[in-house]
Design a protein around this motif. Structure first.
Motif, PDB file in Angstrom:
ATOM      1  N   LEU A   1       0.682  -1.256   0.122  1.00 26.06           N
ATOM      2  CA  LEU A   1       0.089  -0.022   0.024  1.00 26.06           C
ATOM      3  C   LEU A   1       0.721   1.083  -0.117  1.00 26.06           C
ATOM      4  N   ALA A   2       0.740   2.191  -1.235  1.00 28.99           N
ATOM      5  CA  ALA A   2       1.206   3.816  -0.370  1.00 28.99           C
ATOM      6  C   ALA A   2       0.439   4.584  -0.563  1.00 28.99           C
ATOM      7  N   TYR A   3       0.481   5.294   0.161  1.00 30.64           N
ATOM      8  CA  TYR A   3      -0.011   6.895   0.501  1.00 30.64           C
ATOM      9  C   TYR A   3      -0.367   8.531   0.141  1.00 30.64           C
TER      10      TYR A   3
ATOM     11  N   LEU B   1      -2.095   3.838  -6.844  1.00 31.10           N
ATOM     12  CA  LEU B   1      -2.552   5.955  -6.941  1.00 31.10           C
ATOM     13  C   LEU B   1      -3.364   7.020  -7.581  1.00 31.10           C
ATOM     14  N   ASP B   2      -2.136   6.709  -8.704  1.00 35.55           N
ATOM     15  CA  ASP B   2      -2.641   8.054  -9.426  1.00 35.55           C
ATOM     16  C   ASP B   2      -3.794   8.745  -9.708  1.00 35.55           C
ATOM     17  N   LYS B   3      -4.607   7.105 -10.617  1.00 38.57           N
ATOM     18  CA  LYS B   3      -5.481   7.374 -10.796  1.00 38.57           C
ATOM     19  C   LYS B   3      -6.803   7.093  -9.500  1.00 38.57           C
ATOM     20  N   ALA B   4      -6.544   6.716  -8.482  1.00 33.50           N
ATOM     21  CA  ALA B   4      -7.333   7.180  -7.263  1.00 33.50           C
ATOM     22  C   ALA B   4      -7.441   8.333  -6.821  1.00 33.50           C
ATOM     23  N   ALA B   5      -6.544   8.898  -6.761  1.00 36.95           N
ATOM     24  CA  ALA B   5      -6.030   9.754  -6.422  1.00 36.95           C
ATOM     25  C   ALA B   5      -6.846  11.157  -6.933  1.00 36.95           C
ATOM     26  N   ALA B   6      -7.045  11.246  -8.526  1.00 33.82           N
ATOM     27  CA  ALA B   6      -6.957  11.745  -9.491  1.00 33.82           C
ATOM     28  C   ALA B   6      -8.866  12.110  -9.003  1.00 33.82           C
TER      29      ALA B   6
ATOM     30  N   GLY C   1     -11.307  12.975  13.026  1.00 34.58           N
ATOM     31  CA  GLY C   1     -10.288  13.540  13.064  1.00 34.58           C
ATOM     32  C   GLY C   1      -9.519  13.722  11.089  1.00 34.58           C
ATOM     33  N   ARG C   2      -9.185  12.178  10.545  1.00 35.23           N
ATOM     34  CA  ARG C   2      -8.881  12.370   9.567  1.00 35.23           C
ATOM     35  C   ARG C   2     -10.292  11.764   8.652  1.00 35.23           C
ATOM     36  N   TYR C   3     -10.099  11.986   7.551  1.00 36.78           N
ATOM     37  CA  TYR C   3     -10.482  11.344   6.299  1.00 36.78           C
ATOM     38  C   TYR C   3      -9.864  10.000   5.308  1.00 36.78           C
ATOM     39  N   ASP C   4      -9.520   9.490   6.027  1.00 36.38           N
ATOM     40  CA  ASP C   4      -8.878   8.827   4.404  1.00 36.38           C
ATOM     41  C   ASP C   4     -10.324   7.902   3.687  1.00 36.38           C
ATOM     42  N   MET C   5      -9.525   7.400   2.957  1.00 36.57           N
ATOM     43  CA  MET C   5      -9.840   6.589   1.833  1.00 36.57           C
ATOM     44  C   MET C   5      -8.428   5.382   1.602  1.00 36.57           C
ATOM     45  N   LEU C   6      -9.294   3.815   0.871  1.00 41.41           N
ATOM     46  CA  LEU C   6      -8.786   2.678   1.164  1.00 41.41           C
ATOM     47  C   LEU C   6      -9.467   2.428  -0.363  1.00 41.41           C
ATOM     48  N   VAL C   7      -8.427   2.595  -1.510  1.00 39.44           N
ATOM     49  CA  VAL C   7      -9.264   2.028  -2.822  1.00 39.44           C
ATOM     50  C   VAL C   7      -8.541   0.263  -3.206  1.00 39.44           C
TER      51      VAL C   7
END
Length: 630
Positions: free
Chosen positions: A236-238, A254-259, A281-287
């Motif tokens: 996994l990368a963030y 990662l590039d496609k998900a972030a876009a 706190g944070r709202y992160d997502m895992l694709v």
């Protein structure tokens, strides 16, 4: 429950909590609600009025070779002074030992198992209020999916993901697996190098490097429903998206998900403007890999997402608005039992469209409301028609798996109900009530009766004429849709609906118009045309717009559904590809079921596809499809 009684119980809970430690004080807030008969969870063996879990500490190792998670679970318990045992939920767990805090063994017994619920795990704790369980997850645990490297985007490392809703976490965590029994939790997770573990709680510090393994620590200091405890392990990368938002996924994604997720921070701000501060706190997502069975899962601080929402143009990001909205409806105020699932999903579907309106404008929101009303009407037909018992919002799940209530009734009839209230009383007044609802019930389980008492106290306020207009009891307790239903904007799809009429006369949509239409407009067209189409008409549609291999999975699914219904042979290769490239339950279940029910043409295709696809699918998906005996 009558309102005065409810208020008294809440005050009692506040008094109990006053002298408790912070974690116990938060968890103690649920006790008054659980005293109510309508909060009794028929899908859990727990007896929370006698003894209930308030905090869970996991120390687990992930074993990809054995496909097991194992270690210890330490439970903090709040119990009546005279309570000598606690009952947990267990579905196939291998319990090796149970002890008290000092290490002294405690007797335990696993009761008779039920196919849906698993079995009660009864522990004789005496006067102890902290117990430790040494265990391993169930073989083939229903919450866990173990992917080979070949099933990932990177093709180099294995992957583990969990899906706990509704009652699957009892296959890997020994606790009281009921949405009404909120628990804070922490975890220490050991995984093989060079993998990364993420969970639905903030990470505590950097991972410890331990030779061939790595150890990650997490802590959730807020009480959550147990189904919201989630884990994923992989390469996994963030990437950060904003001050409070970011995305985890495999490096190749990662590039496609972030876009695609670039507007997430705007959505958080829009949601806060409507419903109050974001509390997590944070709202992160895992694709996730494409085998994930749902569009998204609202695990606190880390929403799990299917990659099938990635269309390249942000056209399916209403999914993100939906999962974000759960940070209020579902995660803050949670259905106490699965009979009231609509309190999660109906509220969230309504809130999703309000967030979309703020970020993308009223037209897009109006179109999604109209699509939701279409889905509601379809859901009513699929659930027995206007008199079908399962078209009620508060449903009877006695003797059934709670996932049988996971239908468009909970989502879309629930959203239509709230929209109807909004249009009846006015948006400003309704918004004030809804924000107050989340303030009054944050970190608490709720029931339909609590909802009715709250809206009568804080919105209706004794206005008999308004009470009659709202038809509250009819909406939640009676089948079908009451006569006061708020309609969709007739102009939302005026151009598209005209194209539907023209297509019935043999005219394809204009290519320029199709190119101009957004995804919702295209979906409206595909879902509104006559289900029965000739091979010539389907070929013309596919030839003009490339639907059978569209990069937009919602459009592709809509067309393939028509293709299966009409035995359209040219679409079979695209159909097989679609069913073996992803495992989203929304897509694969109706397609494979429709194929299987067509004995002459479809069943041979279903058998061939399912044999190849089943290893890709999560247990949540295969549980239903296995019943087709393919």
């Amino acid at each position: 429950m009558r309102l005065l009684a409810l208020i008294g119980l809440v005050l009692l809970g506040a008094c109990r909590a006053a002298d408790a430690p912070p974690q116990a004080a938060e968890a103690a807030k649920v006790a008054p609600v659980l005293d109510s008969p309508d909060a009794a969870d028929i899908h859990s063996y727990a007896k929370p009025l006698e003894a209930r879990v308030t905090h869970l500490a996991l120390d687990l190792a992930v074993d990809f070779e054995a496909k097991r998670i194992g270690g210890t679970a330490t439970l903090d318990i709040e119990a009546k002074p005279e309570a000598k045992e606690i009952v947990l939920d267990d579905k196939g767990l291998e319990i090796e030992a149970v002890s008290d805090e000092s290490g002294k063994p405690l007797p335990f017994k696993v009761g008779e198992a039920d196919e849906n619920l698993g079995a009660p795990l009864t522990i004789t704790m005496g006067d102890k209020r902290k117990i430790k369980i040494l265990y391993k997850s169930a073989p083939d645990a229903g919450a866990l999916q173990w992917l080979t490297p070949e099933q990932t985007a990177g093709k180099q490392h294995p992957y583990l993901l969990s899906q706990g809703q509704s009652i699957e976490n009892r296959t890997w965590i020994p606790t009281q697996d009921s949405p009404g029994i909120r628990q804070s939790w922490e975890a220490r997770i050991t995984v093989p190098q060079p993998l990364t573990a993420v969970m639905s709680a903030p990470r505590q510090g950097e991972p410890q490097e331990l030779g061939r393994t790595r150890q990650f620590s997490f802590a959730m200091d807020k009480p959550v429903a147990p189904y919201l405890i989630a884990i994923a392990v992989g390469d996994l990368a963030y990437r950060e998206l904003g001050p409070r938002t970011g995305v985890w996924t495999e490096p190749a994604m990662l590039d496609k998900a972030a876009a695609e997720l670039a507007d997430t921070e705007k959505m958080v701000e829009a949601a806060e403007a409507l419903y109050g501060p974001y509390q997590w706190g944070r709202y992160d997502m895992l694709v996730l890999p494409p085998s994930f069975p749902f569009g998204g899962m609202e695990n606190p601080t880390l929403t799990f997402l299917t990659p099938t929402f990635i269309a390249g143009d942000k056209s399916l990001t209403s999914l993100i608005a939906h999962e974000l909205a759960h940070s209020w409806s579902g995660n803050l105020a949670t259905n106490a039992t699965w009979a009231d699932f609509w309190l999660n999903e109906g509220f969230t579907s309504y809130a999703e469209r309000r967030i979309i309106e703020k970020v993308y404008g009223p037209k897009v929101a109006a179109q999604q409301v109209a699509l939701g009303l279409d889905a509601m009407q379809k859901g009513i037909i699929e659930n027995g028609g206007p008199q079908g018992a399962d078209t009620r919002l508060h449903i009877d799940l006695e003797g059934r798996h709670p996932d049988e209530g996971l239908t468009d009734i909970a989502y879309e009839k629930g959203a239509a109900f709230l929209l109807t209230i909004e249009q009846t009383v006015g948006r400003e007044r309704f918004d004030a009530w809804m924000r107050g609802w989340f303030d009054r019930h944050q970190f608490e389980p709720v029931t339909t009766n609590i909802f009715l008492a709250d809206i009568r106290e804080h919105l209706v306020k004794g206005d008999k004429a308004l009470e009659a207009k709202l038809m509250l009891d009819q909406w939640v307790n009676e089948p079908g849709v009451p006569s006061n239903l708020a309609g969709a904007d007739p102009q939302a799809f005026a151009e598209v609906d005209a194209a539907v009429t023209a297509f019935a006369g043999g005219k394809l949509p204009d290519r320029a118009a199709w190119a101009r239409w957004n995804t919702d407009e295209r979906l409206r067209f595909l879902n509104r045309v006559d289900r029965k189409q000739s091979a010539k008409q389907l070929a013309a549609l596919d030839g003009a717009f490339g639907l059978s291999r569209s990069g937009n999975n919602e459009l592709r699914f809509a067309f393939l559904t028509m293709a299966v219904a009409n035995r359209f042979d040219p679409a079979v290769p695209a159909l097989e590809e679609f069913l073996t490239m992803q495992g989203r339950r929304k897509f694969v279940r109706p397609l494979i079921t429709s194929l299987a029910e067509d004995a002459g043409w479809g069943r041979p295709i279903a058998k061939r596809v399912y044999a190849r696809a089943r290893p890709l699918y999560h247990p949540v998906t295969t549980r239903d499809l296995d019943e087709l005996k393919l």
